[in-house]
Design a protein around this motif. Structure first.
Motif, PDB file in Angstrom:
ATOM      1  N   LEU A 124      52.450 151.857 -47.686  1.00 29.21           N
ATOM      2  CA  LEU A 124      51.245 151.180 -47.205  1.00 29.21           C
ATOM      3  C   LEU A 124      50.195 152.205 -46.776  1.00 29.21           C
ATOM      4  CD1 LEU A 124      50.236 148.226 -46.602  1.00 29.21           C
ATOM      5  CD2 LEU A 124      50.896 148.649 -44.231  1.00 29.21           C
ATOM      6  N   LEU A 125      50.653 153.409 -46.428  1.00 29.39           N
ATOM      7  CA  LEU A 125      49.745 154.476 -46.006  1.00 29.39           C
ATOM      8  C   LEU A 125      49.415 155.434 -47.148  1.00 29.39           C
ATOM      9  CD1 LEU A 125      51.166 155.417 -42.480  1.00 29.39           C
ATOM     10  CD2 LEU A 125      49.650 153.563 -43.138  1.00 29.39           C
ATOM     11  N   ARG A 126      49.564 154.956 -48.373  1.00 29.30           N
ATOM     12  CA  ARG A 126      49.259 155.808 -49.525  1.00 29.30           C
ATOM     13  C   ARG A 126      47.836 156.364 -49.425  1.00 29.30           C
ATOM     14  NH1 ARG A 126      49.900 152.292 -52.773  1.00 29.30           N
ATOM     15  NH2 ARG A 126      52.006 152.649 -53.587  1.00 29.30           N
ATOM     16  N   ASP A 356      42.427 142.608 -35.744  1.00 30.31           N
ATOM     17  CA  ASP A 356      43.032 141.389 -35.211  1.00 30.31           C
ATOM     18  C   ASP A 356      44.526 141.542 -34.962  1.00 30.31           C
ATOM     19  OD1 ASP A 356      43.800 141.536 -37.824  1.00 30.31           O
ATOM     20  OD2 ASP A 356      43.286 139.469 -38.355  1.00 30.31           O
ATOM     21  N   ILE A 357      45.025 142.785 -35.084  1.00 23.83           N
ATOM     22  CA  ILE A 357      46.425 143.066 -34.784  1.00 23.83           C
ATOM     23  C   ILE A 357      46.532 143.815 -33.456  1.00 23.83           C
ATOM     24  CG2 ILE A 357      48.537 144.182 -35.576  1.00 23.83           C
ATOM     25  CD1 ILE A 357      47.716 141.873 -37.329  1.00 23.83           C
ATOM     26  N   SER A 358      45.821 144.930 -33.352  1.00 27.83           N
ATOM     27  CA  SER A 358      45.733 145.685 -32.098  1.00 27.83           C
ATOM     28  C   SER A 358      44.273 145.660 -31.660  1.00 27.83           C
ATOM     29  CB  SER A 358      46.205 147.136 -32.290  1.00 27.83           C
ATOM     30  OG  SER A 358      47.572 147.168 -32.638  1.00 27.83           O
ATOM     31  N   HIS A 388      42.134 145.875 -39.053  1.00 32.69           N
ATOM     32  CA  HIS A 388      43.306 146.697 -38.774  1.00 32.69           C
ATOM     33  C   HIS A 388      43.572 147.688 -39.909  1.00 32.69           C
ATOM     34  CE1 HIS A 388      47.037 147.714 -36.777  1.00 32.69           C
ATOM     35  NE2 HIS A 388      47.685 147.541 -37.912  1.00 32.69           N
ATOM     36  N   TYR A 389      43.610 147.219 -41.146  1.00 35.57           N
ATOM     37  CA  TYR A 389      43.949 148.106 -42.258  1.00 35.57           C
ATOM     38  C   TYR A 389      42.829 149.088 -42.564  1.00 35.57           C
ATOM     39  CZ  TYR A 389      47.933 145.045 -42.828  1.00 35.57           C
ATOM     40  OH  TYR A 389      49.088 144.336 -42.593  1.00 35.57           O
TER      41      TYR A 389
END
Length: 524
Positions: A124-126, A356-358, A388-389
């Motif tokens: 996911l952190l590619r 909207d997550i942290s 967030h992303y």
């Protein structure tokens, strides 16, 4: 617990039951895309192929994606990049993206990216890795799907997570820079606090925390409120399940990936439904580029992993329910975690305006905890117009956030940073062993390895027809106790028959008698 086990098994059975239909859908798609098929160029033909692809994609289980970073650009020149596992424990491998640099080039800062252990794979952190590669020696934590880890490898909880981070920093040596993305912000801060309090020379030069839940009382989100309202016992009762046979982690208590994915999807269900409708329309209109972008995103987004129950529950309780770190109550193996002990590791926090997550303020709270750190070693960046992303990926990350991180790292680089300390040398055979392990799990056979199963509990010779001379063959297949026979499904039973060479009637009789024995013992 029996109901929980059955629920995971039901998911597995449903996935298996749809396998032939997925195969039919694939054949249908291929036939209606074949240039020799006159319907292939018609709206009807493309609609049939699109429907078949949509069915297959929405019912498959997505495997772990690849990083796929074969090259990077260093000083304007494209250079090859290879992935190497340079440190490994049962629940994590440390992957080094080794760049083929010109001889004599000055070493770049060592950067340890601690990926979240919250459902998705490290891939996911590619985009994060790709952006940092040109000017950094990049390492990333590649967490292992808990259903792939045998019970014989023991537990893994939040304390173990902190220990892993410390061990990796020791492996990389003095002068390493660490980046915690989202969930790891708490264990990374805890690890650095413990190392600084001990005067550990391997404590990192800088610590970048991005979109992390340091203090979820600030700007609480729907995710934070859910944890606060339900409490840890609700999660223990409702989302913890046992890994079913034949996965290597058989009988391990986990928070399953498919439940996490359900939670991810439900937060923005309308958007996901619209995205899949758009995919159908793109395929019908033969818009290959737009369809490929959809595939790339969802191949990553829908690939999820199980978490160990002890790690998940301890994280929920410590971070989201008790707010132990900001209250000064967090313990690591009974020892207080004291962020105020951090005096040398420079701190950078990064948040997204639309996260909207942290929520905004949750990560910045780390500055209030690190009271022993001078202001000259602290910095905060609030990125506007990102969620967030977007904090760790996307165009704004590349153009605005990454340059700030890189500049912060360079500013606080230590003069006597230790070389890679052999970290660029791969662990012999690690990549090959991992590939074999994943392949075997896909084939459903790794649970037959003896070390993957629970300890001996009952004598197999209590089953009629199992004589002492048959027991070694059963043990070799990983069968040590009566309960394992009783829990065998049809596929596992067939695998056992093939392994030991007994007739189907004999093995079926063993399974039936094992079930009767367990039922009698339960009744007694």
């Amino acid at each position: 617990m029996g109901t929980e086990l059955s629920f995971y098994q039901l998911y597995e059975m449903n996935h298996a039951a749809l396998a032939p239909w997925r195969a039919i859908a694939d054949v249908t798609r291929i036939s209606f895309q074949n240039p020799l098929n006159p319907f292939a160029v018609t709206t009807f033909g493309r609609s049939v192929a699109a429907a078949a692809e949509l069915f297959e994609r929405t019912t498959r289980r997505y495997g772990k994606p690849e990083f796929g970073l074969g090259t990077t650009v260093v000083d304007g020149v494209s250079v090859p990049v290879s992935e190497r596992i340079v440190w490994q424990r049962p629940f994590c491998s440390l992957v080094h993206f080794k760049r083929e640099l010109p001889v004599g080039r000055a070493p770049d800062p060592k950067l340890l990216i601690v990926a979240p252990l919250s459902g998705h794979y490290a891939t996911l952190l590619r985009g994060t890795v790709e952006a940092m590669l040109p000017a950094h020696e990049v390492f990333i934590t590649d967490w292992v799907d808990a259903r792939m880890v045998p019970l014989s490898e023991g537990r893994f909880d939040l304390d173990d997570y902190v220990d892993y981070v410390i061990a990796m920093l020791h492996h990389l040596g003095r002068g390493t820079h660490v980046m915690g993305v989202c969930q790891p912000s708490v264990p990374v801060l805890a690890a650095v606090a413990l190392m600084e309090e001990d005067g550990d020379p391997a404590a990192p030069a800088t610590m970048t925390l991005m979109g992390g839940p340091i203090d979820t009382r600030r700007g609480p989100t729907a995710v934070n409120r859910l944890a606060q309202e339900k409490g840890v016992e609700w999660f223990r009762r409702n989302v913890v399940m046992k890994v079913p046979f034949p996965h290597p982690g058989f009988m391990r208590s986990v928070y399953p990936g498919f439940l996490q994915l359900t939670g991810f999807m439900s937060m923005n269900l309308d958007r996901h439904m619209m995205a899949h409708r758009d995919l159908f329309m793109h395929l019908v209109k033969d818009d290959g580029d737009s369809a490929e972008k959809h595939r790339e995103f969802y191949d990553e987004y829908l690939a999820v992993m199980d978490l160990t129950a002890e790690f998940y529950l301890q994280t929920v309780e410590t971070v989201f329910v008790r707010h132990a770190l900001p209250k000064g109550e967090m313990l690591h193996r009974g020892r207080p975690v004291r962020p105020q002990a951090i005096r040398n590791t420079a701190l950078l926090t990064v948040e997204g305006e639309r996260d909207d997550i942290s929520g905004v303020g949750q990560t910045q709270a780390a500055h209030d905890l690190c009271t022993g750190l001078p202001d000259a070693k602290k910095a905060h960046h609030l990125q506007m117009k990102v969620g967030h992303y977007g904090v760790f990926n996307g165009s704004r990350f590349r153009s605005e956030i990454q340059p700030r991180i890189a500049a912060f790292i360079r500013e606080h680089q230590v003069a006597d940073a230790k070389p890679l300390n052999g970290a660029s040398r791969p662990i012999k055979g690690a990549a090959e062993a991992r590939a074999r392990h994943i392949l075997a799990d896909a084939l459903g056979i790794t649970a037959l390895e003896p070390r993957n199963l629970p300890a001996i509990a009952q004598d197999l010779t209590t089953i009629s027809g199992i004589s002492p001379d048959i027991v070694p063959s059963l043990n070799q297949a990983g069968i040590f106790e009566v309960s394992q026979l009783a829990e065998m499904g049809a596929d596992a039973l067939q695998e056992l028959e093939n392994h030991i060479g007994e007739g189907s009637a004999a093995v079926s009789d063993w399974v039936e008698e094992a079930r009767r024995l367990l039922a009698q013992n339960g009744a007694g």
